[in-house]
Design a protein around this motif. Structure first.
Motif, PDB file in Angstrom:
ATOM      1  N   ILE A   1       0.832  -1.205   0.000  1.00  0.00           N
ATOM      2  CA  ILE A   1       0.000   0.000   0.000  1.00  0.00           C
ATOM      3  C   ILE A   1       0.866   1.255   0.000  1.00  0.00           C
ATOM      4  O   ILE A   1       0.572   2.232  -0.712  1.00  0.00           O
ATOM      5  CB  ILE A   1      -0.970  -0.002   1.205  1.00  0.00           C
ATOM      6  CG1 ILE A   1      -1.945  -1.176   1.108  1.00  0.00           C
ATOM      7  CG2 ILE A   1      -1.742   1.307   1.281  1.00  0.00           C
ATOM      8  CD1 ILE A   1      -2.748  -1.221  -0.173  1.00  0.00           C
ATOM      9  N   GLN A   2       1.940   1.240   0.760  1.00  0.00           N
ATOM     10  CA  GLN A   2       2.848   2.389   0.772  1.00  0.00           C
ATOM     11  C   GLN A   2       3.455   2.619  -0.607  1.00  0.00           C
ATOM     12  O   GLN A   2       3.532   3.754  -1.104  1.00  0.00           O
ATOM     13  CB  GLN A   2       3.959   2.174   1.797  1.00  0.00           C
ATOM     14  CG  GLN A   2       3.538   2.444   3.238  1.00  0.00           C
ATOM     15  CD  GLN A   2       4.725   2.405   4.188  1.00  0.00           C
ATOM     16  OE1 GLN A   2       5.517   1.474   4.146  1.00  0.00           O
ATOM     17  NE2 GLN A   2       4.836   3.417   5.020  1.00  0.00           N
ATOM     18  N   SER A   3       3.894   1.532  -1.244  1.00  0.00           N
ATOM     19  CA  SER A   3       4.469   1.634  -2.587  1.00  0.00           C
ATOM     20  C   SER A   3       3.425   2.121  -3.590  1.00  0.00           C
ATOM     21  O   SER A   3       3.716   2.969  -4.445  1.00  0.00           O
ATOM     22  CB  SER A   3       5.014   0.267  -3.020  1.00  0.00           C
ATOM     23  OG  SER A   3       5.465   0.295  -4.348  1.00  0.00           O
TER      24      SER A   3
ATOM     25  N   ILE B   1      -5.124   5.553   1.130  1.00  0.00           N
ATOM     26  CA  ILE B   1      -4.913   6.154   2.451  1.00  0.00           C
ATOM     27  C   ILE B   1      -5.861   5.531   3.473  1.00  0.00           C
ATOM     28  O   ILE B   1      -5.470   5.246   4.617  1.00  0.00           O
ATOM     29  CB  ILE B   1      -5.098   7.686   2.377  1.00  0.00           C
ATOM     30  CG1 ILE B   1      -3.965   8.312   1.554  1.00  0.00           C
ATOM     31  CG2 ILE B   1      -5.155   8.301   3.770  1.00  0.00           C
ATOM     32  CD1 ILE B   1      -4.169   9.786   1.246  1.00  0.00           C
ATOM     33  N   GLU B   2      -7.108   5.291   3.046  1.00  0.00           N
ATOM     34  CA  GLU B   2      -8.077   4.635   3.931  1.00  0.00           C
ATOM     35  C   GLU B   2      -7.611   3.226   4.304  1.00  0.00           C
ATOM     36  O   GLU B   2      -7.728   2.801   5.463  1.00  0.00           O
ATOM     37  CB  GLU B   2      -9.451   4.569   3.245  1.00  0.00           C
ATOM     38  CG  GLU B   2     -10.191   5.888   3.177  1.00  0.00           C
ATOM     39  CD  GLU B   2     -10.599   6.384   4.558  1.00  0.00           C
ATOM     40  OE1 GLU B   2     -11.017   5.554   5.397  1.00  0.00           O
ATOM     41  OE2 GLU B   2     -10.474   7.594   4.806  1.00  0.00           O
ATOM     42  N   ILE B   3      -7.087   2.496   3.325  1.00  0.00           N
ATOM     43  CA  ILE B   3      -6.592   1.140   3.594  1.00  0.00           C
ATOM     44  C   ILE B   3      -5.435   1.185   4.583  1.00  0.00           C
ATOM     45  O   ILE B   3      -5.376   0.400   5.539  1.00  0.00           O
ATOM     46  CB  ILE B   3      -6.147   0.454   2.280  1.00  0.00           C
ATOM     47  CG1 ILE B   3      -7.349   0.228   1.363  1.00  0.00           C
ATOM     48  CG2 ILE B   3      -5.462  -0.883   2.576  1.00  0.00           C
ATOM     49  CD1 ILE B   3      -6.971  -0.217  -0.039  1.00  0.00           C
TER      50      ILE B   3
ATOM     51  N   GLY C   1      -6.626   1.933   7.970  1.00  0.00           N
ATOM     52  CA  GLY C   1      -7.276   0.741   8.514  1.00  0.00           C
ATOM     53  C   GLY C   1      -6.274  -0.260   9.051  1.00  0.00           C
ATOM     54  O   GLY C   1      -6.479  -0.869  10.115  1.00  0.00           O
ATOM     55  N   LEU C   2      -5.170  -0.435   8.332  1.00  0.00           N
ATOM     56  CA  LEU C   2      -4.115  -1.337   8.805  1.00  0.00           C
ATOM     57  C   LEU C   2      -3.477  -0.802  10.077  1.00  0.00           C
ATOM     58  O   LEU C   2      -3.153  -1.564  11.003  1.00  0.00           O
ATOM     59  CB  LEU C   2      -3.058  -1.524   7.709  1.00  0.00           C
ATOM     60  CG  LEU C   2      -3.491  -2.342   6.482  1.00  0.00           C
ATOM     61  CD1 LEU C   2      -2.447  -2.230   5.372  1.00  0.00           C
ATOM     62  CD2 LEU C   2      -3.694  -3.813   6.857  1.00  0.00           C
ATOM     63  N   ASP C   3      -3.275   0.525  10.128  1.00  0.00           N
ATOM     64  CA  ASP C   3      -2.688   1.138  11.331  1.00  0.00           C
ATOM     65  C   ASP C   3      -3.582   0.924  12.552  1.00  0.00           C
ATOM     66  O   ASP C   3      -3.084   0.759  13.678  1.00  0.00           O
ATOM     67  CB  ASP C   3      -2.484   2.647  11.112  1.00  0.00           C
ATOM     68  CG  ASP C   3      -1.312   2.943  10.171  1.00  0.00           C
ATOM     69  OD1 ASP C   3      -0.414   2.089  10.072  1.00  0.00           O
ATOM     70  OD2 ASP C   3      -1.323   4.016   9.542  1.00  0.00           O
TER      71      ASP C   3
END
Length: 460
Positions: A200-202, A410-412, A415-417
């Motif tokens: 997701i960051q990538s 960003i939402e994903i 959510g992981l955080d």
């Protein structure tokens, strides 16, 4: 998902070459009866029995009356541009002859194609995705090397490949997360959250890069407007003429000669610059016509992407230059300060007079440092980012969808955080996949398609 729409199983025909008289005109047919229809008009040979990708010379006739001697090209499905049977009839370039051939095809059962219908059929038949289809229109409209290469990069799948890779990875993780939901009572974890977070960051970085490229893409596709402003007699019209290498604007020693704006386009290193020569800006004019021109000059500053403020190094003071800079900054415009007429004062004297200012010194009349000015203009616009082998976003529809993709990513990540449940995470992933699919055309509707392809020319 895309699917074959109703009314798309007939045969279409259109002239594929530009209007007007030429040596050759090409009439294109596509559809299940393209070869059958042409065969009825081409008695020289049985085209139905001929292999794909072959050329055939003979007469086109209707009711035994010869229309023209032509070359018929056969492309049998699925190995054609549209994925259907395609025939291209190359006839002589008389508009009358071309229309006769088209009407003969229509009499045998073909229908006149709508704008972009050939490329739309190629999309619907899976020959290319929606971004590639839109790149076809961009390539047809390209008028610089940069716009041509950017469109070719996207036709070859440059943009699509980036999106497809992200989509496949998201689908894979989505499937694993939804599998976890099926075993929720057993508290198992199939999706590696750390790997997913890194993905997701990538993806967010990639999407951000694509969004940032849109400003450059817009310049490549549409060009950039540059207002040449300054006081009367500063050399604005002389600079325009020098850049264009022609006497486009009237040049005179009389202040206030330019009363209206003059616009011309110049291609510099693959970027189109729309240069706008404006009336000289001053506060002491009593000429009503000149005052209207001055007001138009202020409007052009507002409307332009870039401003060249040109001034006479012999008559302008450092204080006046500061005032001009303040006016341009007030309008929040990028600008380039150009000190003109250094053939009189000399570069060294001008630099000493305006020490501390970032000024490019030229002589428009003597064409001194004009190439350096051109390079400065290009550098300010592209900021060293012009590499047409990279994926550059040039389409507003793509830009808007990418904004939604970025918001979903960003939402994903949030959510992981926050360790949200898998079912909520799966919803965020589906939303992200939806917007990616809107760009590529994996998810679309007939209204969107009609809007996109209506902007194409007929015959493509």
């Amino acid at each position: 998902m895309t699917q074959k729409l109703s009314g798309w199983d007939d045969t279409i025909v259109a002239i594929a070459t530009p209007q007007g008289i030429g040596a050759i005109g090409v009439i294109r047919l596509s559809g299940k009866n393209a070869i059958v229809i042409t065969n009825q008009l081409f008695p020289s040979k049985d085209l139905i029995r001929q292999p794909s990708h072959t050329l055939h010379v003979g007469l086109i006739k209707e009711d035994n009356a010869a229309i023209d001697e032509v070359v018929v090209s056969l492309f049998k499905n699925p190995k054609s541009y549209t994925g259907e049977d395609v025939v291209e009839i190359s006839c002589h370039g008389s508009p009358y002859v071309q229309q006769q051939v088209v009407q003969a095809c229509i009499h045998k059962g073909a229908r006149l194609a709508k704008p972009g219908e050939f490329t739309q059929r190629a999309f619907l038949n899976g020959k290319l995705d929606l971004t590639q289809a839109e790149a076809v229109a961009d390539l047809i409209a390209s008028n610089t090397a940069a716009s041509q290469q950017t469109a070719l990069h996207n036709i070859r799948g440059g943009f699509s490949d980036v999106l497809k890779k992200l989509r496949e990875e998201l689908i894979q993780f989505s499937a694993l997360i939804e599998l976890e939901l099926d075993f929720s009572q057993e508290d198992v974890e199939f999706a590696d959250r750390k790997k997913f977070y890194a993905l997701i960051q990538s993806a967010e970085q990639t999407t951000t890069g694509l969004l940032h490229s849109f400003q450059l893409g817009n310049v490549i596709k549409n060009g950039v407007s540059v207002a040449i402003v300054g006081k009367p007699n500063a050399g604005k019209s002389t600079l325009l003429n020098t850049l264009l290498n022609e006497n486009r604007a009237i040049v005179s020693e009389i202040a206030g000669t330019t009363r209206d704006t003059i616009e011309e386009i110049i291609n510099i290193d693959g970027i189109l610059f729309r240069l706008i020569d404006t009336a000289g800006i001053r506060d002491d004019s009593s000429d009503i016509i000149e005052l209207i021109g001055i007001e138009k000059s202020r409007e052009k500053i507002e409307q332009s992407d870039e401003v060249i403020y040109i001034f006479d190094v012999n008559t302008e003071s450092a204080g006046e230059l500061q005032g001009a800079k303040a006016l341009i900054k007030e309008k929040n415009k990028n600008y380039l300060l150009v000190g003109n007429k250094t053939d009189v004062a000399g570069d060294a004297a001008a630099a000493e007079k305006f020490a501390g200012e970032s000024v490019l010194y030229i002589s428009a009349k003597e064409q001194q440092h004009i190439n350096l000015l051109k390079q400065k203009l290009v550098d300010k616009i592209i900021k060293g980012n012009l590499n047409t082998e990279n994926t550059i976003v040039t389409n507003a529809r793509h830009y808007e969808a990418l904004q939604q993709v970025q918001a979903s990513l960003i939402e994903i990540k949030n959510g992981l955080d926050n360790n949200i449940p898998g079912d909520l995470l799966a919803l965020d992933i589906r939303r992200c996949l939806h917007y990616i699919s809107e760009i590529t055309g994996d998810i679309t509707n007939e209204t969107v398609l009609d809007l996109i392809f209506s902007q194409f020319c007929i015959g493509k």
